[in-house]
Structure formats: C-alpha cells, structure tokens
Design a protein around this motif. Structure first.
Motif, PDB file in Angstrom:
ATOM      1  N   ASP A  58      63.264  37.162  42.969  1.00 15.66           N
ATOM      2  CA  ASP A  58      63.319  38.221  42.351  1.00 15.66           C
ATOM      3  C   ASP A  58      63.882  37.937  40.831  1.00 15.66           C
ATOM      4  O   ASP A  58      63.838  39.145  40.131  1.00 15.66           O
ATOM      5  CB  ASP A  58      64.502  39.147  43.099  1.00 15.66           C
ATOM      6  CG  ASP A  58      63.667  39.647  44.223  1.00 15.66           C
ATOM      7  OD1 ASP A  58      62.501  39.863  44.427  1.00 15.66           O
ATOM      8  OD2 ASP A  58      64.606  39.955  45.411  1.00 15.66           O
ATOM      9  N   THR A  59      64.421  36.993  40.780  1.00 13.68           N
ATOM     10  CA  THR A  59      65.325  36.821  39.444  1.00 13.68           C
ATOM     11  C   THR A  59      64.886  35.630  38.374  1.00 13.68           C
ATOM     12  O   THR A  59      65.242  35.467  37.566  1.00 13.68           O
ATOM     13  CB  THR A  59      66.870  36.654  39.639  1.00 13.68           C
ATOM     14  OG1 THR A  59      66.801  35.359  40.341  1.00 13.68           O
ATOM     15  CG2 THR A  59      67.360  37.576  40.570  1.00 13.68           C
ATOM     16  N   THR A  60      63.712  35.035  38.888  1.00 16.71           N
ATOM     17  CA  THR A  60      63.357  34.012  37.987  1.00 16.71           C
ATOM     18  C   THR A  60      61.898  34.208  37.531  1.00 16.71           C
ATOM     19  O   THR A  60      61.034  35.132  38.174  1.00 16.71           O
ATOM     20  CB  THR A  60      63.413  32.402  38.721  1.00 16.71           C
ATOM     21  OG1 THR A  60      62.191  32.507  39.682  1.00 16.71           O
ATOM     22  CG2 THR A  60      64.689  32.348  39.388  1.00 16.71           C
ATOM     23  N   ASP A  61      61.031  33.404  36.686  1.00 14.94           N
ATOM     24  CA  ASP A  61      59.666  33.564  36.300  1.00 14.94           C
ATOM     25  C   ASP A  61      58.831  33.021  37.281  1.00 14.94           C
ATOM     26  O   ASP A  61      57.545  32.602  37.065  1.00 14.94           O
ATOM     27  CB  ASP A  61      59.521  33.125  34.978  1.00 14.94           C
ATOM     28  CG  ASP A  61      59.655  31.550  34.782  1.00 14.94           C
ATOM     29  OD1 ASP A  61      60.311  30.950  35.751  1.00 14.94           O
ATOM     30  OD2 ASP A  61      59.274  31.213  33.604  1.00 14.94           O
ATOM     31  N   TRP A  62      59.262  32.435  38.500  1.00 14.13           N
ATOM     32  CA  TRP A  62      58.314  31.524  39.311  1.00 14.13           C
ATOM     33  C   TRP A  62      57.140  32.267  39.649  1.00 14.13           C
ATOM     34  O   TRP A  62      56.093  31.664  39.627  1.00 14.13           O
ATOM     35  CB  TRP A  62      59.201  31.157  40.661  1.00 14.13           C
ATOM     36  CG  TRP A  62      58.414  30.273  41.544  1.00 14.13           C
ATOM     37  CD1 TRP A  62      57.524  30.811  42.738  1.00 14.13           C
ATOM     38  CD2 TRP A  62      58.030  29.021  41.370  1.00 14.13           C
ATOM     39  NE1 TRP A  62      56.977  29.637  43.320  1.00 14.13           N
ATOM     40  CE2 TRP A  62      57.236  28.588  42.726  1.00 14.13           C
ATOM     41  CE3 TRP A  62      58.692  28.139  40.343  1.00 14.13           C
ATOM     42  CZ2 TRP A  62      56.775  27.047  42.557  1.00 14.13           C
ATOM     43  CZ3 TRP A  62      58.016  26.689  40.765  1.00 14.13           C
ATOM     44  CH2 TRP A  62      57.069  26.368  41.744  1.00 14.13           C
TER      45      TRP A  62
END
Length: 488
Positions: A58-62
């Motif tokens: 939810d919080t990274t660009d993975w």
C-alpha cells in the motif's frame, strides 16, 4: 544428529525467531532422525507478516516499478543458483530426495523453471488500448490496465518444495504483489531460504515474508480468513483446497488452487517400442510423490498379459536400485513421513482387499533404514471403479487397467474427478493426438513430449484445481484488470 542450521522467520525485511523462541524438529525421512530445528510461528508472527506485506503493497512503488521488481527477482535467482549445492542438501535431508530427484524436479528443474518465468515476464501486457466508442451521444476513449492484486498468501506442499515455492513467490513478485510464503511443516528450510537470500538480495521490507510453523493448519487458516490478504495460492490435496475455498468465501478472497491428480498413461497396441513404453511407467521417481505423476497405466486387453510380464520383470530388475542415499543413479528414496508411509500402506492393503493383484512390492521396508520406506508397488487386475484407481495415493503405487479400444481408453481416462496430467503413446501421431485432445486434463504428453516447463501454463481440470501456474498465464493469475473510459 543436527545437520541443518536452525531456520528463522522472515518478516518485514528481518530474519527473526518465532515469538517466545519457539522451534520444532525437522526430521530426515531417510533416517527418522532430527536433522535441524525450524522457527515455529505463533498467531502474532502471522499477524506481523500480514501487516508487513500490506504496508509494503500500500505504501511503496513495488506494484508499479516493473524494472525494479525484475532486477531484484533476478538477483534472488542468481543467489539461489549460487547456492545450488546447499539447496540439494536441504532437499535430501528434509524432503527425502534421492540424488536423481535433486538434479531434476527438486532443484535442477526448479531453477530452470524460475529462469523460464523471468524469460516470459516481458510478454505480460500491462495496458491495452481498447479504442473509442460512441455512447450516449459522445465519444469515449477506453483502455484496460492490468494491476497487481495485492497481498498474496502462498501455502505450499512438501513433495517438491523448492519448485512450488519458486513458482508462487516468483510469479507473484513479478506481478507486483507482496507475498507471505507458508511452506509445509515437513520442509521448512526450503521455504526459509527464500527469506535468508532475500536479505542478501536487498529486498524492501515486507515485500516477501516467510512463516514456518509446526501446525499444518493454523498459520494457513489465519492467512485464508484475513481480509487484508487478497489472494491465496495453494498447492496440495483436493480436500484441503475445498476447505480453503469455503473459508475464503467469507472475505471473498480470490483462490488459486493446484490440487490432486490420478493421471493416466495410455500405451496403445501399436506403440513403437511397446515393452519400453510399458516398463517406463513404473511409478518410482521420488516415491511417486507428485501431483502430475501418471499413476494409472492403461493398456489394451489384447496385450494386457504381455504388459504384466514386462512390468513384473522391470520391477524385479529395480529391486536393488532404490533407497540408496548416495547413489547418483537412484531415483527413489523414502516417502516424506511416517504418517505418509502408513497412508500409502493402507491404500496397498485396500487394493488387495478390493481384489486387485500385486505383481510387485506391497510391503514396508524397515530393513532399508529407520526412515519411511515403501516398496515400489504395482497392481494388475484393476478396474477403474476401485478406490486405488480413483483416489490419489501419493506414493509409489501403479495400477494397470485394461481397455477395449480407443473410445474405451478415453472413457476410462475421463472417469475420474481429477484432470491434471496424462500421456498417450502410439506409432500413429494423428491417432494419439485425437485421443489426447479428448482427455479432460490440463497437461498431456504425446509420445514422450514434455508439456510441463516453466514457460508453459500448468494446472488442472475438475477437482485438480483452479487457475494456471507458470508461464505468462501464471503471472497473470496475480493480476486484476481495470477498465478505464475517458473523454478528451
């Protein structure tokens, strides 16, 4: 005798012990001895892994940085390839693999298939222009976008653990998902190694998490019933697969299941080398512990007595060629556990009770060592309505069934709740292909062709599962499709 190092959990980018330092014993199927200890995850450990995976998604660009994902998966692959010898030792000591099995499905083919997956990654379509359409008096431009589904719970089996772990972890990571891997209790080290090498590869925290636990159900149940987990991918028995579907229904969790099989090998009367084709059907590789093994041999009634004689001789010649830990030519060792040994023996006893006739094997072999050894076993005079012909035994037990003609062979092949694999052998390729096309199964070999590789989709019909693993299709199982309509 402790041989394997103690394994740890991998949660939120850190290797750590289970809550309270809990561990459980890792037992060698060859000897029945404890060869190591594994972290025994608690409910809190599973909670931590789910939270870490959710946060990373939810919080990274993975999920959107395709190049970054590929680079890290390639680094992880390179580390696994560099540790090939160590992986082989893990497969031998905790999965009971023979050296032939190590070089094939256990490690060699697992790494090869991983490479195949990376080779097809560029074929994944992330966005497609769907053109324009006049609707309600104005023009709408349309496109479809494929996006990672989210957090994946991967629950894997003990028979070929590295192979299945790689399929699920690599496919999901390449798709852009974050992953919680829960390997089978019997083979923890071949799951924990993903965490150890992910640290070395520099994976971002929470993208990949590994949970090992002694309880075969608790951690899996927590993953299946948690609404923060978007998809459960499971390989194992059909009974457990059905249970997962029922549990996942409450949260509408997507399920992707690769389940059991009772596949046929049809050797037609015109097979170019009938004797060789029949003899090669002996179910001995890795003690028959494979979902795609061809455990029902179908031969024509006109050559049934001949096939029986061939198999009798072939099994007799194999009597001293299995159960040898250090023999590089040995394809068969023990089954995974005492529980599995007793299960296989119960099916053998059932086959005798049902009226089938043993022409080879049938006994446990404590003289081979203190591990879990079952003789290579073959039944003849089998009818397809017997339980040994209908139920997955997952051991070195072949059943031989006669058929009248091609139509009868197709009928028998399809008279099963399963549909995972199969084979047809004939001198007439057109005839064999027509039979293969009518068998309701996910993969099938014709005249020895290989339909199971890492760049091809693999999965089953009917009770053999839902969805496809490996290949582009295997990566796409972890994607959602979004349709966008817009006006300029």
């Amino acid at each position: 005798m402790t041989i394997l190092p103690e394994t740890k959990l991998y949660i939120g980018g850190e290797l750590r012990q289970a809550q309270g330092g809990r561990t459980y014993e890792n037992v060698n199927p060859w000897t029945g001895e404890v060869v190591g200890h594994a972290a025994d995850a608690s409910a809190q450990d599973v909670e931590d892994a789910i939270a870490a995976a959710r946060k990373a998604f939810d919080t990274t660009d993975w999920s959107t940085n395709h190049a970054k994902r590929y680079e890290l998966v390639k680094k992880l692959y390179d580390l696994f390839a560099a540790n090939k010898e160590r992986l082989g030792e893990l497969a031998r000591y905790e999965a009971g693999a023979s050296l032939v099995a190590v070089n094939r499905a256990q490690v060699g083919l697992a790494l090869e298939a991983w490479g195949d997956l990376m080779s097809v990654f560029p074929q994944v379509v992330w966005e497609r222009d769907r053109g324009t359409k006049e609707t309600y008096g104005f023009t709408t431009h349309r496109k479809t976008v494929n996006e990672a589904i989210g957090v994946v719970g991967a629950i894997t089996p003990w028979n070929v653990p590295l192979y299945v772990n790689a399929e699920k972890v690599v496919s999901a990571l390449l798709a852009g998902c974050t992953v919680i891997l829960k390997p089978a209790p019997d083979t923890p080290a071949l799951g924990a190694v993903f965490g150890e090498l992910a640290v070395e590869a520099g994976f971002p925290p929470g993208v990949l998490n590994v949970i090992t636990a002694s309880d075969p159900a608790e951690a899996g149940e927590l993953l299946v019933t948690d609404p923060r987990v978007d998809l459960i991918t499971f390989t194992g028995s059909t009974a457990i697969g059905k249970h997962i579907m029922r549990q996942g229904a409450e949260t509408m969790t997507r399920v992707f299941l690769e389940l059991g099989g009772k596949s046929v090998n049809i050797v037609l009367e015109d097979a170019p080398n009938f004797a060789q084709s029949v003899a090669q059907t002996m179910l001995v590789f890795h003690a028959g512990q494979g979902c795609a093994v061809q455990s029902r041999l179908l031969v024509p009634k006109s050559r049934y007595a001949e096939a029986e004689a061939i198999l009798t001789q072939a099994y007799k010649a194999f009597e001293d060629k299995w159960g040898h830990f250090d023999d590089p030519a040995c394809p068969m060792g023990p089954v995974i556990s005492k529980k599995q040994m007793e299960r296989v023996k119960a099916y053998i006893d059932l086959g005798v009770k049902e009226g089938a006739r043993l022409i080879a094997g049938g006994k446990l072999r404590p003289d081979m060592g203190a591990g879990w050894f079952v003789e290579p076993t073959c039944f003849v005079d089998v009818t397809n309505d017997m339980r040994i012909a209908q139920e997955e035994i997952f051991g070195p037990v072949l059943v031989v069934i006669p058929f009248e003609d091609d139509e009868d062979a197709i009928r028998i092949a399809n008279d099963s709740v399963y549909g995972l694999s199969g084979g047809v052998v004939s001198a007439d390729l057109d005839r064999a292909m027509k039979i293969a096309e009518r068998i309701r199964t996910g993969t099938i070999s014709v005249n020895g062709g290989v339909p199971i590789t890492g760049d091809l989709p693999f999965g089953g019909y009917k009770h053999s599962g839902i969805g496809r693993a490996w290949g582009v299709e295997g990566i796409e199982e972890y994607l959602e499709t979004k349709t966008i309509g817009y006006r300029k």
